[in-house]
Enzyme design. Structure first.
Site, short mmCIF file in Angstrom:
data_model
loop_
_atom_site.label_atom_id
_atom_site.label_comp_id
_atom_site.label_asym_id
_atom_site.label_seq_id
_atom_site.Cartn_x
_atom_site.Cartn_y
_atom_site.Cartn_z
N GLU A 255 0.87 -1.30 0.01
CA GLU A 255 0.10 -0.03 -0.02
C GLU A 255 0.96 1.29 0.08
O GLU A 255 0.64 2.27 -0.64
CB GLU A 255 -0.95 -0.05 1.38
N SER A 375 -3.68 8.56 8.05
CA SER A 375 -3.43 9.98 8.00
C SER A 375 -2.25 10.68 8.08
O SER A 375 -1.08 10.17 8.49
CB SER A 375 -4.61 10.49 9.09
#
Ligand SMILES: Cc1cc2nc3c(=O)[nH]c(=O)nc-3n(C[C@H](O)[C@H](O)[C@H](O)COP(=O)(O)OP(=O)(O)OC[C@H]3O[C@@H](n4cnc5c(N)ncnc54)[C@H](O)[C@@H]3O)c2cc1C
Length: 396
Positions: A255, A375
């Site tokens: 990812e 985040s």
């Protein structure tokens, strides 16, 4: 099978790049038809149409073998490594062909399946590569995003099945996906990351309910997925029971690396469109130095991302430094689409051309760049703790 000298290309990604470049180029002779014409610089008004067209492009690339490089033969691949896949995305974007959306999650979910559930991968991956199906990543929940180890979707063993109940949230492509690769709790509620397992849940099982979530642009980019006592065979486990955190950690490397590379390739394509527009736009005068700065950010991102991919291809752990790539990517995406908005001015706000709709949709999606996949605040903490070795912050 189109590619010539398959073994040679699998062994040498430079040879693969050369051949693929020629394959995807617009034919120069009027006698030759462009077999990729229907996907070149084409965009669809809805997410559902877009992903269906992307899947057809995957079918085309799969039929001719091009998107099977970089995957092992056991799962329908033609050999090579992650660099072959990186080359594919780079060449697609350079040829004006959108990187197929299903590949964004295939690159995250495919590798852990190959490593931790080879039989399942041999069954499912060829279909995904052929664009016949795509998958969602069921990690986040209403009360578990940054703190994934607090997730509550439960899977209780019952003979040769797990009975799964709970809710996943913000599942990308969740509305059209055929399967969800989910992180679920198989241990006690307090077990945190030690009591998690990874499992593949088919969307068409009884008890699965999916609700699309339209983002601000109106496109159904996300979904919430509910599981109400869904019976899932134990053969759908990826890795071991309660061993899901190790699978998730492995997955995260992809990812962080391939997703950033794919996104950088797309951003480069959009940057070229921005530069072309700027050449014909009188409002570009005041933006020239920012366009230059954005280019520097893009090149930095690409260099970082290439280094991370090389580590991955060499079998080295991607490590916490990949959080730099994630932060650099968010900076590029937000900067790029903010500049496009400024350049096009009122046209960006009110224009109804396909071009303006595309810029607007992308601008809306780019707002999530500091949230999705972890985040920006969490990435900076990772860098502070694990790369810089700073002392932990005192909570006042
Ligand atoms: C477009 C998009 C696509 C997504 N796709 C998927 C998907 O396919 N599958 C999936 O599982 N999830 C997906 N997500 C979810 C995404 O992974 C989460 O939104 C993200 O991890 C943040 O979790 P949260 O939304 O629960 O926010 P929270 O974790 O509640 O965070 C809220 C705020 O608190 C801050 N914060 C939280 N913890 C800390 C900390 N320890 N230190 C400092 N600040 C902190 C965060 O930075 C944030 O600003 C997607 C999200 C978006 C926006």
């Amino acid at each position: 099978m189109n590619p010539s000298n398959v073994a040679g290309q699998a062994a040498d990604h430079r040879e693969f790049a050369k051949q693929l470049h020629a394959e995807l180029a617009v034919p120069t002779s009027p006698d030759e038809s462009d077999r990729y014409a229907r996907w070149r610089n084409t965009r669809y008004a809805t997410e559902e149409e877009q992903i269906a067209a992307d899947a057809q492009l995957m079918a085309e690339l799969n039929g001719s073998g091009w998107n099977r490089f970089g995957w092992p033969a056991e799962v329908g691949g033609l050999g090579g490594d992650v660099r072959h896949r990186a080359v594919l995305y780079e060449e697609l974007a350079a040829a004006g062909l959108a990187i197929p959306q299903p590949t964004l999650l295939l690159e995250t979910l495919g590798p852990p399946l190959v490593k931790f559930a080879p039989a399942l991968a041999a069954d499912l991956l060829p279909r995904a590569l052929a664009g016949a199906e795509w998958w969602g990543q069921g990690f986040s929940e209403p009360e578990a995003g940054s703190d994934l180890a607090s997730l509550r979707t439960r899977a209780v063993r019952d003979g040769d099945h797990y009975v799964v109940s709970g809710q996943k949230l913000w599942t990308s492509h969740g509305d059209t996906a055929s399967r969800y690769v989910c992180l679920v709790r198989t241990g006690t509620p307090e077990s945190r990351h030690r009591g998690l397992s990874m499992i593949v849940i088919d969307r068409d099982l009884p008890g699965v309910t999916v609700r699309p979530i339209a983002i601000a642009s109106g496109r159904n980019k996300l979904a919430e997925v509910y599981f109400d006592e869904v019976r899932v065979g134990v053969d759908r486990l990826v890795g071991t029971e309660n061993g899901g955190w190790a699978v998730a950690t492995y997955l995260l490397q992809f990812e962080r690396s391939v997703y950033a590379w794919q996104s950088a390739a797309t951003a480069f394509g959009r940057f070229r469109a921005l530069v072309d527009a700027a050449k014909q736009n009188s409002q570009a005068d005041g933006l020239v130095s920012r366009i230059g700065a954005l280019y520097a950010d893009l090149v930095t991102l690409r260099a970082r991302s290439a280094a991370t991919l090389r580590r991955l291809a060499d079998g080295a752990p991607v490590g916490p430094e990949a959080s730099i790539d994630k932060i650099a990517l968010a900076r590029v995406e937000i900067g790029l689409y903010d500049l496009a908005a400024e350049l096009h001015g009122t046209d960006f706000l009110f224009g109804d051309s396909a071009e303006m709709n595309e810029w607007r949709d992308e601008w809306w999606y780019s707002r999530s760049a500091t949230i999705l996949g972890g985040s920006a605040e969490v990435q900076r903490t990772i860098l502070a703790d694990h790369v810089l070795g700073l002392p932990k912050e005192t909570v006042r």
